[in-house]
Design a protein around this motif. Structure first.
Motif, PDB file in Angstrom:
ATOM      1  N   GLY A 239      -5.837   8.376  -0.552  1.00 16.87           N
ATOM      2  CA  GLY A 239      -6.335   8.583  -2.003  1.00 16.87           C
ATOM      3  C   GLY A 239      -7.523   7.621  -2.381  1.00 16.87           C
ATOM      4  N   GLY A 240      -8.386   8.058  -1.633  1.00 12.02           N
ATOM      5  CA  GLY A 240      -9.699   7.278  -1.971  1.00 12.02           C
ATOM      6  C   GLY A 240      -9.979   5.915  -1.957  1.00 12.02           C
ATOM      7  N   ARG A 241      -8.952   5.296  -1.155  1.00 14.72           N
ATOM      8  CA  ARG A 241      -9.083   3.907  -0.893  1.00 14.72           C
ATOM      9  C   ARG A 241      -9.122   3.787   0.822  1.00 14.72           C
ATOM     10  NH1 ARG A 241      -5.220  -1.143  -2.004  1.00 14.72           N
ATOM     11  NH2 ARG A 241      -6.884  -2.747  -1.477  1.00 14.72           N
ATOM     12  N   MET A 242      -9.838   2.856   0.983  1.00 14.04           N
ATOM     13  CA  MET A 242     -10.015   2.362   2.394  1.00 14.04           C
ATOM     14  C   MET A 242      -9.233   1.158   2.934  1.00 14.04           C
ATOM     15  SD  MET A 242     -11.700   3.477   5.381  1.00 14.04           S
ATOM     16  CE  MET A 242     -13.131   4.633   4.410  1.00 14.04           C
TER      17      MET A 242
ATOM     18  N   GLY B 209       0.842  -1.239   0.210  1.00  9.61           N
ATOM     19  CA  GLY B 209       0.270  -0.026  -0.116  1.00  9.61           C
ATOM     20  C   GLY B 209       0.674   1.215  -0.029  1.00  9.61           C
ATOM     21  N   PRO B 210       0.231   2.414  -0.185  1.00  5.85           N
ATOM     22  CA  PRO B 210       1.056   3.659   0.008  1.00  5.85           C
ATOM     23  C   PRO B 210       1.971   3.555   1.209  1.00  5.85           C
ATOM     24  CG  PRO B 210      -1.088   4.147  -0.382  1.00  5.85           C
ATOM     25  CD  PRO B 210      -0.982   2.820  -0.013  1.00  5.85           C
ATOM     26  N   PRO B 211       3.156   4.094   1.235  1.00  4.48           N
ATOM     27  CA  PRO B 211       4.346   4.036   2.197  1.00  4.48           C
ATOM     28  C   PRO B 211       3.814   4.803   3.273  1.00  4.48           C
ATOM     29  CG  PRO B 211       5.311   5.264   0.166  1.00  4.48           C
ATOM     30  CD  PRO B 211       3.575   4.783  -0.054  1.00  4.48           C
TER      31      PRO B 211
ATOM     32  N   GLY C 119      -8.230   6.026  15.756  1.00  3.92           N
ATOM     33  CA  GLY C 119      -8.236   6.908  14.477  1.00  3.92           C
ATOM     34  C   GLY C 119      -9.853   6.507  14.069  1.00  3.92           C
ATOM     35  N   HIS C 120      -9.982   7.073  12.801  1.00  2.97           N
ATOM     36  CA  HIS C 120     -11.265   6.948  12.082  1.00  2.97           C
ATOM     37  C   HIS C 120     -12.018   5.583  11.916  1.00  2.97           C
ATOM     38  CE1 HIS C 120     -14.127   7.710   8.731  1.00  2.97           C
ATOM     39  NE2 HIS C 120     -13.546   6.833   8.133  1.00  2.97           N
ATOM     40  N   ARG C 121     -13.095   5.698  12.188  1.00  3.31           N
ATOM     41  CA  ARG C 121     -13.892   4.480  11.815  1.00  3.31           C
ATOM     42  C   ARG C 121     -15.015   4.658  10.545  1.00  3.31           C
ATOM     43  NH1 ARG C 121     -13.393   0.466  15.698  1.00  3.31           N
ATOM     44  NH2 ARG C 121     -12.263   1.271  17.595  1.00  3.31           N
ATOM     45  N   ASN C 122     -15.018   3.755   9.925  1.00  2.33           N
ATOM     46  CA  ASN C 122     -15.868   3.902   8.814  1.00  2.33           C
ATOM     47  C   ASN C 122     -17.412   3.803   8.894  1.00  2.33           C
ATOM     48  OD1 ASN C 122     -16.744   1.135   8.649  1.00  2.33           O
ATOM     49  ND2 ASN C 122     -15.184   0.433   7.088  1.00  2.33           N
TER      50      ASN C 122
END
Length: 141
Positions: A85-88, A48-50, A72-75
């Protein structure tokens, strides 16, 4: 928990020297020395992204009993997650990749009794659960 104990726990969880250094406000060389003393290899990045692994560690908090709570965040369904970047990316899948250095197969669940734990040592995928059941039977699952 003292600073050294926190560093040791994070090293065993697969956190990079740089991320630990910024978390505990200590130089990364001091962290590297503790890693070498413990005989632990350098942390490997996850797929995934670094920034995914860095964000994962920034959004967790060690708690009593060796567990890791998600801060952190929860969906929209309440699952601990990071959006880049728009990906979960779900926290448990990130934790699994940090620990096992492979993509999980099937759903990733917590293997401990701490509700919502995302500690890399406390997550398992479907093949791991199937293996446990094969060894100990369904009654033990």
């Amino acid at each position: 928990m003292n600073t050294r104990a926190a560093i040791v726990e994070l090293l065993h969880a697969g956190v990079s020297n740089h991320n630990i250094a910024s978390e505990v406000s200590l130089g990364h060389r001091a962290i590297a020395a503790i890693r070498a003393e413990l005989g632990l290899p350098n942390a490997r990045a996850i797929k995934g992204p670094p920034q995914v692994d860095d964000l994962f560690w920034r959004r967790t908090q060690p708690v009593d009993g060796g567990h890791l709570a998600w801060t952190g965040h929860r969906n929209n369904t309440g699952v601990a997650a990071i959006r880049i970047g728009g990906r979960m990316y779900t926290a448990r899948r990130i934790a699994f990749r940090l620990r096992w250095h492979r993509e999980p197969a099937g759903r990733v669940t917590t293997s401990c009794d701490f509700d919502g734990c995302v500690h890399p040592d406390h997550v398992e995928d479907q093949p791991m659960r199937d293996q446990y059941t094969a060894i100990f039977g369904k009654a033990a699952a």
